[in-house]
Design an enzyme around this catalytic site. Sequence first.
Site, PDB file in Angstrom:
ATOM      1  CE1 TYR A   1      -0.555  56.207 -10.102  1.00 39.27           C
ATOM      2  CE2 TYR A   1      -2.696  56.523  -9.079  1.00 39.27           C
ATOM      3  CZ  TYR A   1      -1.604  57.044  -9.736  1.00 39.27           C
ATOM      4  OH  TYR A   1      -1.550  58.386 -10.041  1.00 39.27           O
TER       5      TYR A   1
ATOM      6  CD  GLU B   1      -3.041  61.031  -8.780  1.00 39.43           C
ATOM      7  OE1 GLU B   1      -3.674  59.976  -8.557  1.00 39.43           O
ATOM      8  OE2 GLU B   1      -2.051  61.088  -9.547  1.00 39.43           O
TER       9      GLU B   1
END
Length: 403
Positions: free
Chosen positions: A97, A139
């Site tokens: 990310y 997630e």
Amino acid sequence: MLTESSAAIVTATLPVVRAHGEAITGRFYQRMFDAHPDLLDLFNRGNQATGAQKAALASAVVAYAAHLTGDGGMPWGPVLDRIAHKHASLGITATQYPIVGRHLLAAVAEVLGDGVTPEVAAAWDEVYWLLACELIAREARLYAGAGVPEGGPVWRDWRVTGRTRESADVVSLTLAPAGGGAAPGFTPGRYVSVAVDLDGGRGQQIRQYSLSGRPGADQWRITVKRVRGEGGAPDGMVSGHLHDRVAVGDTLRLSPAFGEVDAAGGDGPLLLVSAGIGLTPAMAALAHLADRDPGRRVTLAHADRAAEAHALRHELPALQQQLPNLALHLWYLDAAGADLPGLKAEVSAGLIDPDRLALPAGVTAHLCGPVAFMNLVRANLLRRGVPGERIAYEVFGPGMLPG
């Protein structure tokens, strides 16, 4: 929530970011892949070639910003769940990310130029990290539920135990864990990712395929349509590989089963609407109900080019025997001479007509097929009074957001 100062900046700059969204994400992908070519292994190169991938990312980031500023009107929980399941099926990790955020914000600055002051950059960085943190948390829960250790590998080796030609362009593969034991159970509507290494050192590609077999069976089954490029899009790399190169005894790398949609959800009447290879989750749902709730009232409405193109149709007579309240409505573009031995079905020529679908009180619908097809059917069901929360649909790749 955004801070008050960032919310004001995002509200003011949202129109210009929305207007330049695809240019921003196009530049983002170029920057990121130049710096991290290994990440190409995670992205569908067909969608990259057609521009669909950058359109999807642009719409997601802009829509989330609109949601944060109260300008969206879209319920974001289901959308975040859908994206998180897709990311988990690709093995996306929290460490990736920051890479995405760095190159995305740099792309915003490059495309918009002097308009991106330090304050504007900070506000959009806040948008990105609010979205990223929500996805990372979802997630992590998905990985834990699938038995993937923190930071551990998503992929497992599976052995191809069977191969069945379903139609000219469709093949089914049955799969068993290479290490032995039975396949994990799954909910109808779940899908798995298949990772293949391309010839000539061209890297890895990953695609998602719905599980089409019976939940609870010792083995999994996927049913794969060969993707033929149209309108400038390339032929399917992974589907072509599975059709041409994979035989019984070979090993494939698979993810756990993911997906936020339960194709057999609810406890009242069920309407399954599919087109082409979109029938796969519906077949898993019918097999599941044959085992668990054979008396349930179910309608399967399926559209295809012709009877011979209708994959897995040979399984429907046995399912009708097991599901006495199963009604079948089939639409074939070429219905002449349709050969459906042992099958009780209403067969029509042409495109599906959603107005002919019976909608009993309390019906739950599940849709799977091309996006335009699902939009048509979903709009019809909404117009006829089926609540949106009772209409589930499967979307793979770009096009994950309504509209």
